[in-house]
Design a protein around this motif. Structure first.
Motif, PDB file in Angstrom:
ATOM      1  N   SER A  79       0.840  -1.054   0.085  1.00 31.06           N
ATOM      2  CA  SER A  79      -0.017   0.101   0.057  1.00 31.06           C
ATOM      3  C   SER A  79       0.783   1.218  -0.073  1.00 31.06           C
ATOM      4  CB  SER A  79      -0.945  -0.100   1.151  1.00 31.06           C
ATOM      5  OG  SER A  79      -1.806  -1.091   1.146  1.00 31.06           O
ATOM      6  N   GLY A  80       2.162   1.095   0.350  1.00 32.99           N
ATOM      7  CA  GLY A  80       2.975   2.288   0.051  1.00 32.99           C
ATOM      8  C   GLY A  80       3.529   2.907   1.429  1.00 32.99           C
ATOM      9  N   GLY A 108      13.770  -3.928   1.577  1.00 35.58           N
ATOM     10  CA  GLY A 108      13.996  -2.767   2.027  1.00 35.58           C
ATOM     11  C   GLY A 108      13.395  -2.535   3.636  1.00 35.58           C
ATOM     12  N   LEU A 109      12.985  -3.328   4.006  1.00 33.63           N
ATOM     13  CA  LEU A 109      12.256  -3.243   5.291  1.00 33.63           C
ATOM     14  C   LEU A 109      13.213  -3.693   6.699  1.00 33.63           C
ATOM     15  CD1 LEU A 109       8.527  -4.532   5.236  1.00 33.63           C
ATOM     16  CD2 LEU A 109       9.556  -2.130   5.081  1.00 33.63           C
ATOM     17  N   LEU A 124      13.488   1.237   4.182  1.00 34.25           N
ATOM     18  CA  LEU A 124      14.714   1.992   4.167  1.00 34.25           C
ATOM     19  C   LEU A 124      15.020   2.622   2.785  1.00 34.25           C
ATOM     20  CD1 LEU A 124      17.169  -0.348   6.239  1.00 34.25           C
ATOM     21  CD2 LEU A 124      16.151   1.718   6.966  1.00 34.25           C
ATOM     22  N   LEU A 125      14.369   2.035   1.772  1.00 36.07           N
ATOM     23  CA  LEU A 125      14.391   2.533   0.258  1.00 36.07           C
ATOM     24  C   LEU A 125      13.802   3.784  -0.062  1.00 36.07           C
ATOM     25  CD1 LEU A 125      14.574  -1.074  -1.303  1.00 36.07           C
ATOM     26  CD2 LEU A 125      16.254   0.342  -0.633  1.00 36.07           C
ATOM     27  N   ARG A 181       4.171  -2.215  -4.897  1.00 39.55           N
ATOM     28  CA  ARG A 181       4.471  -1.096  -4.362  1.00 39.55           C
ATOM     29  C   ARG A 181       4.388   0.059  -5.180  1.00 39.55           C
ATOM     30  NH1 ARG A 181       5.750   0.564   0.888  1.00 39.55           N
ATOM     31  NH2 ARG A 181       7.529   2.220   1.048  1.00 39.55           N
ATOM     32  N   ILE A 182       5.323  -0.111  -6.282  1.00 38.18           N
ATOM     33  CA  ILE A 182       5.750   1.003  -7.060  1.00 38.18           C
ATOM     34  C   ILE A 182       4.368   1.206  -7.908  1.00 38.18           C
ATOM     35  CG2 ILE A 182       7.042   1.972  -9.069  1.00 38.18           C
ATOM     36  CD1 ILE A 182       9.322  -0.040  -8.102  1.00 38.18           C
ATOM     37  N   PHE A 183       3.817   0.227  -8.251  1.00 35.07           N
ATOM     38  CA  PHE A 183       2.745   0.750  -9.124  1.00 35.07           C
ATOM     39  C   PHE A 183       1.311   1.273  -8.478  1.00 35.07           C
ATOM     40  CE2 PHE A 183      -1.595  -1.436 -10.615  1.00 35.07           C
ATOM     41  CZ  PHE A 183      -1.872  -0.341 -11.682  1.00 35.07           C
ATOM     42  N   ARG A 184       1.186   0.774  -7.243  1.00 35.02           N
ATOM     43  CA  ARG A 184       0.377   1.334  -6.505  1.00 35.02           C
ATOM     44  C   ARG A 184       0.506   2.913  -6.071  1.00 35.02           C
ATOM     45  NH1 ARG A 184      -3.895  -1.586  -4.459  1.00 35.02           N
ATOM     46  NH2 ARG A 184      -4.343  -0.234  -2.678  1.00 35.02           N
TER      47      ARG A 184
END
Length: 353
Positions: A79-80, A108-109, A124-125, A181-184
């Protein structure tokens, strides 16, 4: 509710248009507020200039455990949210282990804070530095190589290779979560699409294709599990109730004719996926159309070849024939998913209305 405004000219050369007051109030826009405009085709998106703040979301996990808790963490990630706070009156040790496992399975978490009733996870990203193109490209390479290695593991009775294929599925799943994640993010704000340098339509095409690649990897994993079962491996997961069919020496019975036919089927299925992905990535519409149509045509050939292989299984032990039939079906389905990617590539190459 649609509202219309007339474009006016001020100062002889500047076009101006008013914005709805209700929208301005709800979004904190007033005199002196800076706004950003994002052109996309014949549309122009307007958004208030926001300070770079990390979005934080809180989720009450209550009695969630196991897969439900894992899915909840993944949903917040896709969801971001940059910071995810998981709360409960008392977080159990099992819940903490599940949360840590979920964090390790996502890109990245890290766990930032832990208390009796709260676990805070941080991304972190920088999302703007992530490349959806690179993620999908990596998914393609892993998924196609998994399919090839899964079939090789079967035809060479290589248990270690089958286990390696199963482990690589986690890499594909992680990349798919990144793509999602990027798409949403691009759906929520045009700034996200601007940051990655792609239109939201292209991001949709990449996300749709990534889903197909994830399914290809799933079927490669299924083949690996079935191979372990055929080999009678202690590492085999339960993939059915069939008893492994082996010779007295413990080796799986595979005729040269079947091995040759299955490898040809696998090569053709992988070629479908590769051609479809080339069609998706190329910027030349004519080339994309040709590649995509070639891939779609190959799918029919894979289906015909699969039916012929099924005929080779008729004389085998029923238990072995069942497992080998499932493997043939999985290879064929991988080609079907490549055909779906080809359909997406055709849509991407089509003229924009």
């Amino acid at each position: 509710m649609v509202e219309t405004r007339k474009v006016q000219v001020t100062g002889g050369s500047t076009y101006t248009v008013s914005i709805p007051k209700d929208w301005a109030t709800e979004n904190g826009v007033s005199a002196g507020t800076e706004v950003e405009f994002y052109p996309e085709g014949d549309s122009l998106f307007l958004t208030p200039v926001s300070e770079e703040e990390r979005t934080e979301g809180t989720l009450e996990i209550g009695d969630l455990s196991g897969d439900q808790l894992t899915r909840a963490v993944m949903t917040m990630y896709v969801s971001g949210f940059d910071i995810i706070a998981l709360e409960a009156p008392r977080i159990t040790n099992d819940q903490r282990r599940t949360i840590r496992d979920s964090v390790q399975s996502l890109v990245g978490l890290e766990v930032l804070e832990e208390t009796r009733d709260r676990v805070v996870i941080r991304d972190l990203l920088d999302s703007s530095e992530l490349s959806i193109h690179n993620a999908v490209t990596r998914m393609r390479l892993i998924a196609v190589s998994m399919l090839e290695d899964a079939v090789d593991a079967l035809t060479t009775a290589d248990e270690d290779m089958a286990l390696d294929v199963i482990q690589r599925d986690d890499d594909v799943d992680r990349l798919y979560m990144v793509v999602s994640r990027i798409f949403r993010a691009t759906l929520r704000t045009p700034k996200a699409a601007e940051d990655i340098g792609l239109t939201r339509e292209v991001c949709f095409d990449y996300h749709s294709s990534a889903r197909q690649l994830e399914r290809v990897a799933d079927h490669a994993t299924k083949i690996a599990h079935l191979t372990l079962e055929l080999l009678g491996s202690d590492e085999a997961d339960a993939v059915g109730t069939a008893v492994p069919a082996t010779t007295d020496g413990g080796d799986t019975v595979l005729s040269d004719e079947f091995v040759e036919a299955l490898r040809a089927l696998d090569e053709e299925a992988r070629d479908v996926v590769d051609r479809a992905m080339e069609a998706l990535f190329t910027e030349d519409s004519a080339e994309a159309t040709t590649l995509a149509n070639d891939a779609r045509s190959e799918v029919r050939g894979v289906d015909q070849r699969a039916r012929k292989i099924d005929e080779l299984l008729r004389g085998l032990d029923p238990a072995q024939a069942q497992l080998l039939g499932l493997i043939v079906d999985s290879v064929s389905r991988a080609a079907d998913y490549g055909g779906n990617i080809a359909e997406t590539a055709l849509q991407k190459a089509a003229p924009t209305p």
